[in-house]
Design an enzyme around this catalytic site. Structure first.
Site, PDB file in Angstrom:
ATOM      1  N   GLU A 219      36.415  72.879  28.664  1.00 25.62           N
ATOM      2  CA  GLU A 219      37.710  72.274  28.355  1.00 25.62           C
ATOM      3  C   GLU A 219      38.012  71.291  29.482  1.00 25.62           C
ATOM      4  O   GLU A 219      38.430  71.688  30.563  1.00 25.62           O
ATOM      5  CB  GLU A 219      38.787  73.346  28.244  1.00 25.62           C
ATOM      6  CG  GLU A 219      38.540  74.367  27.140  1.00 25.62           C
ATOM      7  CD  GLU A 219      38.455  73.739  25.764  1.00 25.62           C
ATOM      8  OE1 GLU A 219      38.971  72.619  25.577  1.00 25.62           O
ATOM      9  OE2 GLU A 219      37.847  74.346  24.866  1.00 25.62           O
ATOM     10  N   CYS A 253      46.455  68.555  31.107  1.00 24.48           N
ATOM     11  CA  CYS A 253      45.220  67.934  30.622  1.00 24.48           C
ATOM     12  C   CYS A 253      45.433  67.141  29.344  1.00 24.48           C
ATOM     13  O   CYS A 253      44.659  66.231  29.042  1.00 24.48           O
ATOM     14  CB  CYS A 253      44.137  68.991  30.422  1.00 24.48           C
ATOM     15  SG  CYS A 253      44.579  70.297  29.256  1.00 24.48           S
TER      16      CYS A 253
END
Length: 475
Positions: A219, A253
């Site tokens: 990720e 993010c």
């Protein structure tokens, strides 16, 4: 629970061996046992909300308790509850159809635990990004080891202490330590490894894990664009964009990284953004608005601003007064006339800086996105069906939210993950259960079946005739 908790680099092998031994004795936990583990994880979060938020505030220097409750505690609780509700259905073997030639045999797919899962957690959302993978791993019936981030030492130690209190280390173990501990952790022969963090570090993680043929879920991050449709009023998108950008001071993010909008809307957007930011954070100097995590990251963001300014960009601060160095608070800043040679358009920002890029047409905006690495998230503001279809069919990203930002990550029924340089693999909810399981294919032959008629020799009798019939006429 009465057992010691392994923390540190020297005892990593012992911790892994202990979990592997436990798994060897508990290879398939039934749903009731898995749900109990999830309830214990939920209890850990619910019982310790105040201490969790206090620890996060200490690590960041300033992070409002309400924000931590909203962006970390609440989604953790919802994700775990969702997993408990649906686990029995996820575990149920899935029946599959069988070709006519193999009937009356039957087929199914069974989800089986992989073994011991490794999770490497980043500093920006250290609770949520630890609990999410752990919930998936426990749902699937695995044991789990978690490496916590060194940039949040107060919370990381608290989390280790809480896990020690609520879980046996054979099932769930927390590791704290520096970069060298992280490297050693990555090199362990896990049955699956999930890493959340920067793309460059993700490459090293994948390279190291390959030595053990450990499958990885990465990720990562990247530059997540927002594109505002040609007929969509930019001021209607402002609140969502500013909220998504300034939550956690942009240290997210999937935060909007840059905005694509009609060229003639840039001034209107900037004016409205300034008003909105000041409405959201009227006391930004003392509370509400989160500090940058470390001096290094604070300086990195200041360097980005200086780089943009020196190369001709216009900087528009959204708050009155300058940044506060002693509190590591960066004034959120809109950047106009940014060019591709500036760091703000080359690198992931991971902070409250927001470049605006004007486009001449919606199609040119799509082209701009596609000329760059595939993002972890993409945001579209449009009520136009054709624009929505164009974006969804002609861009590739980890996830999409339309007419808002961030919220796709909070949908527990949606898989979360990147693509290309923004990551690989998925988790959250059922996707996490599947990622940390082996989907085992099973064929069950019927007591009475026709397969013996296909035994050799193939050039005689029924086998020869059946083979010709099965193949069909040739040319």
């Amino acid at each position: 629970m009465g057992h010691s908790q392994i923390i540190g680099g020297d005892l990593l092998d012992i911790a892994l061996q202990r979990q592997q031994k436990y798994f060897a004795q508990n290879r398939y936990l039934e749903a009731s046992a898995r749900k109990q583990n999830l309830r214990q994880l939920l209890k850990l979060v619910v019982d310790n909300r105040d201490s969790i938020c206090a620890a996060l505030t200490k690590d960041f220097g300033c992070r409002d308790k309400q924000e931590s409750l909203l962006i970390e505690v609440f989604p953790c609780q919802e994700l775990i509850k969702h997993s408990i509700r649906h686990l029995s259905a996820w575990m149920k073997p899935k029946r599959k159809s069988v070709s006519l030639w193999f009937q009356p045999g039957r087929a199914k797919v069974m989800s089986q635990p992989l073994g011991t899962i490794g999770v490497i957690t980043p500093w920006n959302y250290p609770l949520f990004l630890a609990i999410g993978p752990v919930a998936g791993a426990l749902s699937a019936g695995n044991t789990t080891m978690v490496k916590m981030p060194e940039h949040t030492p107060v919370f990381s130690q608290l989390f280790a202490d809480l896990v020690k209190e609520y879980f046996d280390p054979e099932l769930l173990t927390v590791v704290n330590g520096d970069v060298e501990v992280g490297k050693a952790f990555t090199a362990l022969p896990f049955d699956h490894l999930l890493f959340t963090g920067a793309t460059q570090i993700g490459k090293h993680v994948m390279r190291t894990a390959s030595e053990n043929l450990t499958p990885v879920t990465l990720e990562l991050g990247g530059k997540s664009p927002v594109i505002i449709g040609e007929s969509f009023p930019s001021d209607a998108a402002i609140k969502s964009i500013i909220n998504g950008k300034l939550i956690n001071s942009g240290q997210t993010c999937i935060a909007p990284d840059y905005i694509l909008l009609p060229q003639n809307e840039i001034n209107t957007f900037t004016e409205q953004a300034r008003k909105t930011a000041q409405q959201f954070y009227p006391d930004w100097q003392s509370r509400g608005y989160t500090s940058i995590i470390s001096e290094n990251h604070y300086q990195r963001l200041n360097n980005m601003l200086e780089d943009a300014k020196s190369k001709g960009a216009k900087l528009v601060p959204l708050f009155e007064g300058g940044s506060i160095s002693e509190m590591k608070k960066i004034v959120p800043t809109i950047i106009i006339d940014a060019t591709d040679d500036m760091a703000v358009l080359k690198e992931e920002i991971f902070g409250p800086l927001l470049p605006l890029v004007g486009y001449e047409s919606f199609e040119s905006g799509i082209e701009y996105i596609n000329q760059r690495p595939k993002p972890l998230a993409l945001y579209l503001f449009s009520h136009n069906k054709k624009e929505k279809d164009k974006i969804l069919k002609n861009t590739l990203s980890g996830g999409v939210t339309i007419n808002d930002t961030i919220l796709h990550i909070a949908q527990d029924n949606l898989p979360f993950g990147g693509v290309g340089t923004s990551g690989m693999g998925h988790y959250h909810g059922e996707a996490g259960f599947r990622t940390f399981s082996k989907e085992k294919s099973i064929f069950i032959q019927s007591r009475f079946n026709g397969i013996p008629f296909l035994y050799p020799p193939y050039n005689k009798g029924i086998a020869s005739w059946l083979l010709k019939f099965m193949l069909g006429p040739g040319k």
